[in-house]
Design an enzyme around this catalytic site. Sequence first.
Site, PDB file in Angstrom:
ATOM      1  CG  ASP A  91      -1.823  -1.218   1.305  1.00  0.00           C
ATOM      2  OD1 ASP A  91      -2.344  -1.612   0.255  1.00  0.00           O
ATOM      3  OD2 ASP A  91      -1.988  -1.782   2.407  1.00  0.00           O
ATOM      4  CD  GLU A 113      -9.087  -2.423  -1.568  1.00  0.00           C
ATOM      5  OE1 GLU A 113      -9.793  -2.715  -0.580  1.00  0.00           O
ATOM      6  OE2 GLU A 113      -8.278  -3.225  -2.066  1.00  0.00           O
TER       7      GLU A 113
END
Length: 491
Positions: A14, A174
Amino acid sequence: MKYTNPVVKGFYPDPSVCSANGKYYMVCSSFQYFPGVPLFESTDLVNWTQIGYVLTKENQVMLDKVNSSGGVFAPTIRYNNGRFYMVTTNHTTQQNFYVYTDNIYSEWSDPIYVNQDGIDPSLFFENGKTYFMSNGTDDNGESGIVQCEINIANGQKLSKSKCIWKGSGGRYLESPHMYRINEYYYLMAAEGGTEYGHMITYARSQSVWGEFVGYPNNPVLTNRNKAPYIIQGIGHGDLVMDKYGEWYILSLGFRQIDLWMPYHNLGREVFLTPVKFNFDGWFTAGKDGTTAETYEIAGNFLQNEKKLYTFENTSWKIEWCHLRRPNLKNYHFLDDRIILHGSDITLDDIDSPTFIALRQRDFQFELSVNLTLDNGEAGVTCYMCEEEHYDIALMKNDNKTNAVLKLNIGGIKHTQNIIHLKTDSACLLIRGDHHAYHFYIITENTEIYMGSGKSKYLSSEVSEGFTGVMLGLYSIGNNTALFQNFQCQYQ
Ligand code: 6LW
């Protein structure tokens, strides 16, 4: 110059990036590990040096007994008005919060909470206003990318939360990030889930509140359906411009163990993919929308990769980390050695055993360390989570010292090759390749093979979750374990 992906190897998922004062800063998620949120610096987007962690204090993040792959989810880093912000989710407590610092090399503030749900929060600053977005549900019950305006001084909401985009139709929308580039606001996101179907999609609008119109050729970047292809799972990225005005997506992805083996044990790593803006204001990414292993880009730099990790060339506070809420009284940190005192918490517990680890950076490595033990158990673990880990250890009871190999997969616990030692110390040695970890001890100048464990059983596909293998030193019991001459050499 040419560079090779991944630009940061090992479990650093991420990634989010910002630029400030001619440098780039990157953060990654960290889940149950403490300190939380590794922080990196770079001058060229290719070579990244870890400079520490963002969440270094216990009051910044609750990790007490959090499940593996709970705790700290995807962070975003942004720079505004001389101040750095890092915003993230503690998935275990279901809280979104941010911390800030005016000095990137120093500590970050206490957490400031924002009352908007969902994960993967991001910040966008414009004209004195701050917008906060996450994947969640808005005040009317609509789900998607949800945005509100906040007061950055205290995290209070200044507007309702509003769903501004529902994605291109993939599952698990997301990782929203908002950018203003020329006349458009761009909203980039990930869809498909963080496995083989992962992808990056985006939309644009002339207003920060929408209406956002999806890029007609979404996904803009994905390696799904690219088989055989070692690099998979490309998604969850952040846009960044280099000093020559060229754009890139810094994203996560993973490397399969082998071309025909859809397993990955190194976690999700950091990949850099060139982006091109077209005259119509839409952008494309990579080679036909995929991330390749190598790219030729502008700039005069060499890609340097650190291949050798020792106690002397790493810093306890920078590269190493612990599980959950470590009891730091059990660690005695020295420049060229570490002394660990165990407790009754083991590697099988969802708790904080005495444990200090580095990420496994690549498939092929050789790790060795000398261990002297006075009681109980201590050793080196290839640790994916409490259910999946391989441990090479010394055990001492009733004045007898044994070396053992412990293989733990899916709750099956197997101990093999109990070797009686004449002294209370030995060298523990692990050789890793794409397919397996091979374990040895060296005692009385003799190398003894203890057995092997397959890498695929320490993969995300087997153990689930969002992390990768850590190479950890650990200790269990009422003891003193002295570790010296640590070396981890990658090929
Ligand atoms: C993260 C989500 C994701 O919050 O995985 O790949 C989750 N993307 O955006 C955990 O890393």
